[in-house]
Design a protein around this motif. Structure first.
Motif, PDB file in Angstrom:
ATOM      1  N   SER A   1      -8.946 -13.115   0.432  1.00 39.86           N
ATOM      2  CA  SER A   1      -9.981 -12.633   1.347  1.00 39.86           C
ATOM      3  C   SER A   1      -9.537 -11.423   2.153  1.00 39.86           C
ATOM      4  O   SER A   1     -10.360 -10.569   2.499  1.00 39.86           O
ATOM      5  CB  SER A   1     -10.400 -13.755   2.305  1.00 39.86           C
ATOM      6  N   CYS A   2      -8.250 -11.344   2.472  1.00 44.23           N
ATOM      7  CA  CYS A   2      -7.805 -10.250   3.342  1.00 44.23           C
ATOM      8  C   CYS A   2      -7.097  -9.128   2.586  1.00 44.23           C
ATOM      9  O   CYS A   2      -6.674  -8.146   3.204  1.00 44.23           O
ATOM     10  CB  CYS A   2      -6.908 -10.782   4.458  1.00 44.23           C
ATOM     11  N   ALA A   3      -6.975  -9.245   1.268  1.00 45.51           N
ATOM     12  CA  ALA A   3      -6.217  -8.246   0.504  1.00 45.51           C
ATOM     13  C   ALA A   3      -6.811  -6.849   0.633  1.00 45.51           C
ATOM     14  O   ALA A   3      -6.088  -5.871   0.880  1.00 45.51           O
ATOM     15  CB  ALA A   3      -6.141  -8.658  -0.961  1.00 45.51           C
ATOM     16  N   ASP A   4      -8.123  -6.721   0.466  1.00 48.14           N
ATOM     17  CA  ASP A   4      -8.744  -5.394   0.545  1.00 48.14           C
ATOM     18  C   ASP A   4      -8.623  -4.820   1.956  1.00 48.14           C
ATOM     19  O   ASP A   4      -8.348  -3.623   2.131  1.00 48.14           O
ATOM     20  CB  ASP A   4     -10.211  -5.467   0.129  1.00 48.14           C
ATOM     21  N   ASP A   5      -8.834  -5.673   2.970  1.00 50.44           N
ATOM     22  CA  ASP A   5      -8.696  -5.213   4.354  1.00 50.44           C
ATOM     23  C   ASP A   5      -7.269  -4.741   4.621  1.00 50.44           C
ATOM     24  O   ASP A   5      -7.052  -3.712   5.275  1.00 50.44           O
ATOM     25  CB  ASP A   5      -9.038  -6.339   5.327  1.00 50.44           C
ATOM     26  N   SER A   6      -6.306  -5.492   4.120  1.00 52.89           N
ATOM     27  CA  SER A   6      -4.899  -5.156   4.355  1.00 52.89           C
ATOM     28  C   SER A   6      -4.536  -3.838   3.679  1.00 52.89           C
ATOM     29  O   SER A   6      -3.853  -2.986   4.262  1.00 52.89           O
ATOM     30  CB  SER A   6      -4.001  -6.278   3.825  1.00 52.89           C
ATOM     31  N   ARG A   7      -5.004  -3.677   2.445  1.00 53.04           N
ATOM     32  CA  ARG A   7      -4.710  -2.442   1.711  1.00 53.04           C
ATOM     33  C   ARG A   7      -5.327  -1.233   2.418  1.00 53.04           C
ATOM     34  O   ARG A   7      -4.681  -0.185   2.567  1.00 53.04           O
ATOM     35  CB  ARG A   7      -5.235  -2.556   0.284  1.00 53.04           C
ATOM     36  N   ALA A   8      -6.557  -1.390   2.876  1.00 51.16           N
ATOM     37  CA  ALA A   8      -7.222  -0.284   3.571  1.00 51.16           C
ATOM     38  C   ALA A   8      -6.513   0.036   4.885  1.00 51.16           C
ATOM     39  O   ALA A   8      -6.357   1.213   5.256  1.00 51.16           O
ATOM     40  CB  ALA A   8      -8.686  -0.643   3.833  1.00 51.16           C
ATOM     41  N   TRP A   9      -6.070  -0.994   5.590  1.00 49.65           N
ATOM     42  CA  TRP A   9      -5.364  -0.798   6.864  1.00 49.65           C
ATOM     43  C   TRP A   9      -4.061  -0.041   6.639  1.00 49.65           C
ATOM     44  O   TRP A   9      -3.748   0.911   7.375  1.00 49.65           O
ATOM     45  CB  TRP A   9      -5.103  -2.164   7.495  1.00 49.65           C
ATOM     46  N   LEU A  10      -3.307  -0.418   5.621  1.00 45.76           N
ATOM     47  CA  LEU A  10      -2.051   0.271   5.332  1.00 45.76           C
ATOM     48  C   LEU A  10      -2.301   1.702   4.852  1.00 45.76           C
ATOM     49  O   LEU A  10      -1.558   2.625   5.214  1.00 45.76           O
ATOM     50  CB  LEU A  10      -1.260  -0.506   4.274  1.00 45.76           C
ATOM     51  N   THR A  11      -3.341   1.889   4.059  1.00 50.62           N
ATOM     52  CA  THR A  11      -3.646   3.228   3.539  1.00 50.62           C
ATOM     53  C   THR A  11      -3.932   4.204   4.675  1.00 50.62           C
ATOM     54  O   THR A  11      -3.521   5.374   4.629  1.00 50.62           O
ATOM     55  CB  THR A  11      -4.841   3.161   2.571  1.00 50.62           C
ATOM     56  N   ARG A  12      -4.603   3.727   5.714  1.00 48.18           N
ATOM     57  CA  ARG A  12      -4.909   4.596   6.860  1.00 48.18           C
ATOM     58  C   ARG A  12      -3.647   5.025   7.603  1.00 48.18           C
ATOM     59  O   ARG A  12      -3.658   6.023   8.334  1.00 48.18           O
ATOM     60  CB  ARG A  12      -5.860   3.884   7.824  1.00 48.18           C
ATOM     61  N   LEU A  13      -2.562   4.294   7.427  1.00 45.14           N
ATOM     62  CA  LEU A  13      -1.314   4.622   8.119  1.00 45.14           C
ATOM     63  C   LEU A  13      -0.440   5.599   7.335  1.00 45.14           C
ATOM     64  O   LEU A  13       0.578   6.069   7.855  1.00 45.14           O
ATOM     65  CB  LEU A  13      -0.512   3.340   8.383  1.00 45.14           C
ATOM     66  N   LEU A  14      -0.828   5.906   6.104  1.00 45.23           N
ATOM     67  CA  LEU A  14      -0.028   6.828   5.299  1.00 45.23           C
ATOM     68  C   LEU A  14       0.029   8.204   5.959  1.00 45.23           C
ATOM     69  O   LEU A  14      -0.981   8.683   6.497  1.00 45.23           O
ATOM     70  CB  LEU A  14      -0.621   6.958   3.895  1.00 45.23           C
ATOM     71  N   PRO A  15       1.178   8.846   5.912  1.00 44.76           N
ATOM     72  CA  PRO A  15       1.286  10.186   6.518  1.00 44.76           C
ATOM     73  C   PRO A  15       0.514  11.227   5.708  1.00 44.76           C
ATOM     74  O   PRO A  15       0.258  11.060   4.536  1.00 44.76           O
ATOM     75  CB  PRO A  15       2.797  10.455   6.479  1.00 44.76           C
TER      76      PRO A  15
ATOM     77  N   SER B   1      17.097   4.107  -6.359  1.00 38.94           N
ATOM     78  CA  SER B   1      18.260   4.540  -7.134  1.00 38.94           C
ATOM     79  C   SER B   1      17.929   4.691  -8.618  1.00 38.94           C
ATOM     80  O   SER B   1      18.738   5.203  -9.387  1.00 38.94           O
ATOM     81  CB  SER B   1      19.405   3.532  -6.967  1.00 38.94           C
ATOM     82  N   LEU B   2      16.731   4.243  -9.012  1.00 40.02           N
ATOM     83  CA  LEU B   2      16.290   4.343 -10.400  1.00 40.02           C
ATOM     84  C   LEU B   2      15.474   5.618 -10.601  1.00 40.02           C
ATOM     85  O   LEU B   2      14.908   6.159  -9.649  1.00 40.02           O
ATOM     86  CB  LEU B   2      15.436   3.124 -10.760  1.00 40.02           C
ATOM     87  N   PRO B   3      15.370   6.089 -11.835  1.00 40.39           N
ATOM     88  CA  PRO B   3      14.567   7.294 -12.101  1.00 40.39           C
ATOM     89  C   PRO B   3      13.073   6.976 -12.127  1.00 40.39           C
ATOM     90  O   PRO B   3      12.386   7.158 -13.137  1.00 40.39           O
ATOM     91  CB  PRO B   3      15.074   7.743 -13.476  1.00 40.39           C
ATOM     92  N   ALA B   4      12.577   6.461 -10.984  1.00 41.18           N
ATOM     93  CA  ALA B   4      11.178   6.039 -10.914  1.00 41.18           C
ATOM     94  C   ALA B   4      10.344   6.922 -10.000  1.00 41.18           C
ATOM     95  O   ALA B   4       9.132   6.731  -9.883  1.00 41.18           O
ATOM     96  CB  ALA B   4      11.107   4.596 -10.418  1.00 41.18           C
ATOM     97  N   GLY B   5      10.979   7.866  -9.338  1.00 41.74           N
ATOM     98  CA  GLY B   5      10.245   8.768  -8.460  1.00 41.74           C
ATOM     99  C   GLY B   5       9.783   8.134  -7.170  1.00 41.74           C
ATOM    100  O   GLY B   5       8.833   8.615  -6.539  1.00 41.74           O
ATOM    101  N   ALA B   6      10.429   7.048  -6.743  1.00 37.49           N
ATOM    102  CA  ALA B   6      10.033   6.372  -5.508  1.00 37.49           C
ATOM    103  C   ALA B   6      10.355   7.241  -4.304  1.00 37.49           C
ATOM    104  O   ALA B   6      11.410   7.876  -4.236  1.00 37.49           O
ATOM    105  CB  ALA B   6      10.749   5.027  -5.391  1.00 37.49           C
ATOM    106  N   GLY B   7       9.419   7.257  -3.341  1.00 37.84           N
ATOM    107  CA  GLY B   7       9.600   8.066  -2.145  1.00 37.84           C
ATOM    108  C   GLY B   7      10.244   7.285  -1.013  1.00 37.84           C
ATOM    109  O   GLY B   7      10.869   6.243  -1.222  1.00 37.84           O
ATOM    110  N   THR B   8      10.048   7.770   0.199  1.00 37.89           N
ATOM    111  CA  THR B   8      10.704   7.170   1.365  1.00 37.89           C
ATOM    112  C   THR B   8       9.732   6.450   2.289  1.00 37.89           C
ATOM    113  O   THR B   8      10.148   5.874   3.291  1.00 37.89           O
ATOM    114  CB  THR B   8      11.442   8.252   2.179  1.00 37.89           C
ATOM    115  N   VAL B   9       8.439   6.484   1.969  1.00 37.89           N
ATOM    116  CA  VAL B   9       7.437   5.809   2.800  1.00 37.89           C
ATOM    117  C   VAL B   9       7.218   4.396   2.268  1.00 37.89           C
ATOM    118  O   VAL B   9       6.956   4.202   1.077  1.00 37.89           O
ATOM    119  CB  VAL B   9       6.110   6.592   2.811  1.00 37.89           C
ATOM    120  N   VAL B  10       7.330   3.418   3.157  1.00 41.39           N
ATOM    121  CA  VAL B  10       7.289   2.011   2.749  1.00 41.39           C
ATOM    122  C   VAL B  10       6.260   1.258   3.584  1.00 41.39           C
ATOM    123  O   VAL B  10       6.131   1.490   4.791  1.00 41.39           O
ATOM    124  CB  VAL B  10       8.672   1.344   2.943  1.00 41.39           C
TER     125      VAL B  10
END
Length: 228
Positions: free
Chosen positions: A214-228, A9-18
């Protein structure tokens, strides 16, 4: 999801993918986010949820150990996270549940005087000290506990099929130094049985507090692969 809706709802340009991630109690929350009702998301799309050492309440009830050991062992002071869960469930269900069902007068006194002023780990010290000095904090046995269990389960993950892939990061050093490994495995098993797409990664050299780094980089990479 309320935070995401507010951000959009803010003028931040946030999209719909979460994407979602959480650790410990937050890991249990991340698991529950993946089971929210469609109306909670609106036009948002949850692509994945990362659960680091997840503490899922319904699973914790099934396996009373670690933070929930005080439910079945009178010799153990109740963990502050257990106290937090019980207080939160009561606040959400004040007509069905009474604090006196599960807390002694001492327990209620601690809640009324310290709950809103002490951080949870400080509260843990207070509970442990007063347990040793003054006696029981939880009722044994608790009253009306079937109703309490049902209320806890209603607000817990592992109830319906997750709407997105879930990554569970397990800190298996010494069988889990805070959240028992059996909890983490039981959540993964339950969510898989519900039809969820669950991936489990084990971090055998990590305890509860080293796991996120320890798992932050793995988690970020895993989520990135799921991006449309």
């Amino acid at each position: 999801m309320n935070i995401v809706h507010a951000a959009r709802s803010l003028p931040a340009g946030a999209g719909t993918v979460v994407a979602c991630s959480g650790w410990s109690q937050g890991g249990g929350t991340a698991a529950a986010v993946a089971e929210l009702d469609p109306e909670d998301f609106g036009d948002l799309t949850l692509i994945g949820s990362v659960c680091m050492s997840p503490g899922v309440p319904s699973i914790a009830l099934e396996h009373p150990s670690g933070p929930t050991a005080g439910l079945t062992n009178e010799a153990v002071a109740p963990d502050s996270h257990l106290v937090m869960m019980l207080c939160g469930v009561h606040a959400a269900n004040p007509r069905e549940l009474d604090l006196a069902d599960v807390f002694t007068p001492l327990g209620i006194e601690i809640i009324e005087t310290a709950w809103n002023s002490q951080p949870v780990h400080h509260l843990n010290d207070t509970i442990a000290r007063l347990f040793r000095l003054k006696g029981p904090i939880l009722q044994s046995p608790p009253r009306n506990f079937d109703a309490w269990k049902q209320a806890i389960i209603r607000g817990s993950a592992a109830q319906v099929k997750p709407i997105c892939p879930v990554l569970v990061c397990v800190d298996s050093f010494e069988e889990g130094t805070v959240v028992p490994v059996v909890w983490q495995q039981a959540y993964s098993t339950a969510a898989t049985a519900l039809g969820g797409l669950i991936e489990v990664r084990d971090y055998p050299n990590d305890d509860h507090f080293s796991l996120p780094q320890s798992c932050a980089d793995d988690s970020r990479a895993w989520l990135t692969r799921l991006l449309p």
